[in-house]
Enzyme design. Structure first.
Site, PDB file in Angstrom:
ATOM      1  N   GLY A 314      -2.434   7.511  -1.701  1.00 16.71           N
ATOM      2  CA  GLY A 314      -1.642   7.547  -2.926  1.00 16.71           C
ATOM      3  C   GLY A 314      -0.899   6.246  -3.178  1.00 16.71           C
ATOM      4  O   GLY A 314      -1.395   5.148  -2.907  1.00 16.71           O
ATOM      5  N   SER A 315       0.329   6.362  -3.653  1.00 16.72           N
ATOM      6  CA  SER A 315       1.079   5.195  -4.135  1.00 16.72           C
ATOM      7  C   SER A 315       1.474   4.210  -3.051  1.00 16.72           C
ATOM      8  O   SER A 315       1.922   3.095  -3.369  1.00 16.72           O
ATOM      9  CB  SER A 315       2.344   5.664  -4.868  1.00 16.72           C
ATOM     10  OG  SER A 315       2.005   6.392  -6.028  1.00 16.72           O
ATOM     11  N   THR A 316       1.334   4.585  -1.785  1.00 16.66           N
ATOM     12  CA  THR A 316       1.654   3.617  -0.736  1.00 16.66           C
ATOM     13  C   THR A 316       0.659   2.459  -0.727  1.00 16.66           C
ATOM     14  O   THR A 316       0.892   1.442  -0.056  1.00 16.66           O
ATOM     15  CB  THR A 316       1.654   4.287   0.657  1.00 16.66           C
ATOM     16  OG1 THR A 316       0.398   4.934   0.878  1.00 16.66           O
ATOM     17  CG2 THR A 316       2.778   5.301   0.772  1.00 16.66           C
ATOM     18  N   MET A 317      -0.457   2.569  -1.465  1.00 13.30           N
ATOM     19  CA  MET A 317      -1.422   1.479  -1.559  1.00 13.30           C
ATOM     20  C   MET A 317      -1.097   0.500  -2.684  1.00 13.30           C
ATOM     21  O   MET A 317      -1.660  -0.605  -2.730  1.00 13.30           O
ATOM     22  CB  MET A 317      -2.832   2.042  -1.784  1.00 13.30           C
ATOM     23  CG  MET A 317      -3.408   2.785  -0.602  1.00 13.30           C
ATOM     24  SD  MET A 317      -3.641   1.741   0.848  1.00 13.30           S
ATOM     25  CE  MET A 317      -5.061   0.756   0.343  1.00 13.30           C
ATOM     26  N   LYS A 318      -0.210   0.870  -3.588  1.00 10.89           N
ATOM     27  CA  LYS A 318       0.079   0.015  -4.749  1.00 10.89           C
ATOM     28  C   LYS A 318       0.585  -1.377  -4.371  1.00 10.89           C
ATOM     29  O   LYS A 318       0.202  -2.367  -5.008  1.00 10.89           O
ATOM     30  CB  LYS A 318       1.060   0.718  -5.676  1.00 10.89           C
ATOM     31  CG  LYS A 318       0.458   1.915  -6.390  1.00 10.89           C
ATOM     32  CD  LYS A 318       1.495   2.669  -7.202  1.00 10.89           C
ATOM     33  CE  LYS A 318       0.853   3.891  -7.880  1.00 10.89           C
ATOM     34  NZ  LYS A 318       1.854   4.738  -8.583  1.00 10.89           N
TER      35      LYS A 318
END
Length: 598
Positions: A314-318
């Site tokens: 999820g958003s931890t890859m942004k």
């Protein structure tokens, strides 16, 4: 002289009866002497034969007889070797081997002592039926265990019963002082002291001792009565010194368990990494079991979710999608992005929780905008993002050597499915990672863009620069840390990761859980990945909560608080200097004396 001329008894004046009696006694004496001589002669012959035989046996046949005696009473037995200790980085024991005794029996001998079985069974905490079952069909064997791994004093009490055919054998049993706190990491050994899970299995060849051999004399009951000589001394297993800090392990475990219970989650994991060395200082999981009690161990209680589970991050890859864009030179932290939604990509729509309008790249991270991240990523070739992810270590094993580690899935960019796949990968969908890969990637950001190999073993020597790899420039890494620090303020999604006195940089994540190839409704992973102190990162911590229940599932509400609850104690233990005095004063805390960095 003829008969008429032979003198008669009467001629000598002796009565006939007297002469007859004397003759009888004479012959009796002669007979007695003859018999005595015969007996003495026989005894002499026997004595001579015995002396000759003894001389023959002692001098001529000695080697043969000695060998036969040795075969009957001299035995070579195994001398057990204890397993090597596992200690933390400060030498504190995490796994030790304690001496125990196992009770065994000679089946044929014990079967002849049925009248002693009730007392023996009671001492062994068995029933006579249990004894019968253990001995049944083993009458021809020489050895059968009755009870394994008893305390030496308990085993001695059993032997004092004096039941023929019952003996003891020295062995070792593994003991874990911290029980469930380190259970997933260390794993456990079986009853024969062989590693079955975790580090016990991964380093079994190093930890396992090599039994020795010794020659002993046994009595007719098979008991050792004398040690004759050591043939080969036992070699204890090697000591294993981990990078783990037992104190930090406990703090992380306590905070994670509290969140696991509070949110009634299915599972949870957390890891702490030393940014400067790549050493893992803590690795904890929930649920947990006590490895000291093998009878209650279940596979789900020992599963190390930190390496065995792969999930969409999820958003931890942004931050990595944005870092790739900054590296390209096409984007800067202040470059504007139109984040009005929904954003159409082919036949699909990308949405945000709110419509953020025109914002800059920094606020894309602060607000965790899917639309903004997608537009940034789509402005550059998919191949560029794919290569960047691979350079960070996604899609490959971390090299920790833990059994069951999953490499995750990072497909070739040509298999992403066009622009929507490209967009999905930019905000953490379409690929899967394990927690250690995510921790390694955030450690790279914290280390000014240098990727260091992670390790569970204490580094006794400085890391070889040849093992390091620059993935991004120090400038890009610094810009990303600045954005991530703002993401943990009240304006961002990670505010609950706050630690009074310290600046925190981090990113929350909330991803749908995929079941059978489809996203399950109301089933999520809640994540937070952060570093501290943000001005000069020393530690990275990643937390994942699997399927939090009760309606609260966002990473900022579920996982981020675990970071704050853990790091408060960890930073004090490591004596790391605060870098945010105003927040400490605001929280009503005393300003600590100047601390030295370890």
């Amino acid at each position: 002289m003829n008969k008429t001329n032979r003198p008669s008894n009467r001629a000598f004046g002796l009565p006939k009866r007297i002469v007859g009696a004397r003759s009888h006694r004479l012959w009796a004496a002669i007979g007695a002497m003859t018999r005595t001589g015969l007996v003495l002669g026989l005894l002499g012959v026997a004595a001579t034969g015995m002396v000759a035989r003894a001389t023959y046996l002692q001098l001529i046949h000695k080697d043969f007889l000695q060998g036969q005696g040795d075969e009957r009473f001299l035995r070579v037995v195994e001398a057990p070797a204890h397993r090597g200790m596992i200690v933390d980085r400060n030498g504190e024991p995490l796994a030790v081997s304690s001496p125990v005794d196992s009770i065994w029996a000679h089946p044929a001998q014990l079967l002849e002592q049925r009248d002693r079985w009730p007392a023996l069974a009671a001492a062994l905490e068995l029933t006579t039926a249990d004894l019968e079952k253990k001995l049944a069909g083993r009458e021809t064997r020489q050895f059968v265990y009755l009870r394994r791994h008893l305390a030496p004093n308990v085993a001695e009490q059993i032997l004092q019963l004096g039941v023929p055919g019952v003996y003891s054998q020295r062995e070792y049993r593994r003991y874990y002082p911290d029980a469930e706190v380190t259970s997933h990491l260390l794993g456990f050994t079986d009853i024969d002291d062989t590693g079955q899970e975790g580090l016990e299995k991964a380093f079994d060849s190093q930890l396992r001792g090599i039994p020795g051999q010794k020659r002993v004399i046994k009595d007719r009951l098979g008991r050792i009565v004398q040690d004759v000589e050591s043939i080969q001394p036992p070699q204890p297993g090697q000591k294993l010194t981990l990078s783990i800090d037992r104190r930090l392990q406990y703090h992380a475990y306590r905070a994670l368990k509290a969140a696991f219970i509070q949110h009634n989650a299915s599972a949870a994991s957390a890891v702490i990494v030393d940014v400067k060395t790549g050493e893992i200082l803590a690795m904890v999981n929930q649920p947990a079991g006590n490895p000291n009690n093998r009878e209650e161990l279940k596979s789900d209680l020992l599963r190390n979710h930190a390496v065995t589970d792969a999930y969409e991050p999820g958003s931890t890859m942004k931050p990595f999608s944005v870092a790739m864009a900054l590296e390209s030179g096409k984007w800067t932290p202040t470059t504007p992005v139109d984040a009005r939604g929904p954003f159409r990509v082919g036949r699909n729509l990308v949405r945000d929780v709110h419509s953020y309008g025109l914002i800059d790249v920094t606020r894309v991270i602060i607000k965790s905008s899917n639309i903004g991240t997608s537009k940034i990523a789509l402005s550059l070739p998919a191949e560029q993002l794919w290569k960047f992810y691979k350079d960070l270590g996604f899609g490959a094993l971390t090299g920790l050597g833990l059994v069951g580690e999953q490499p995750g899935v990072l497909r070739h960019f040509k298999k992403w499915g066009g622009e929507i796949g490209h967009a999905n990968h930019s905000f953490g969908y379409g690929l899967s990672v394990n927690m250690m890969q995510l921790a390694q990637a955030y450690t790279t950001l914290a280390a000014d863009g240098v990727r260091r190999p992670l390790t569970l073993l204490k580094r006794e020597e400085p890391l070889d620069p040849a093992q390091e790899r620059r993935v991004m420039s120090a400038k890009t890494a610094g810009q990303m840390r600045s954005m991530l620090e703002q993401a943990t303020t009240q304006q961002g999604t990670g505010a609950k990761a706050h630690v009074p006195g310290y600046r925190v940089a981090g990113k929350t994540g909330t991803s749908h859980k995929s079941i059978g190839g489809h996203y399950a409704r109301n089933r999520y992973f809640s994540l937070f990945a952060g570093m501290i102190p943000a001005s000069d990162p020393r530690l990275v911590m990643v937390i994942i909560i699997d399927e939090p229940k009760g309606g609260v599932y966002y990473g900022g509400a579920v996982a981020a608080p675990v970071f704050g609850a853990t790091m408060g104690g960890v930073l004090r233990i490591l004596n790391i200097t605060p870098d945010d005095m105003p927040s400490m004063k605001l929280a009503g805390m005393e300003t600590p004396p100047e601390a030295k960095k370890p």
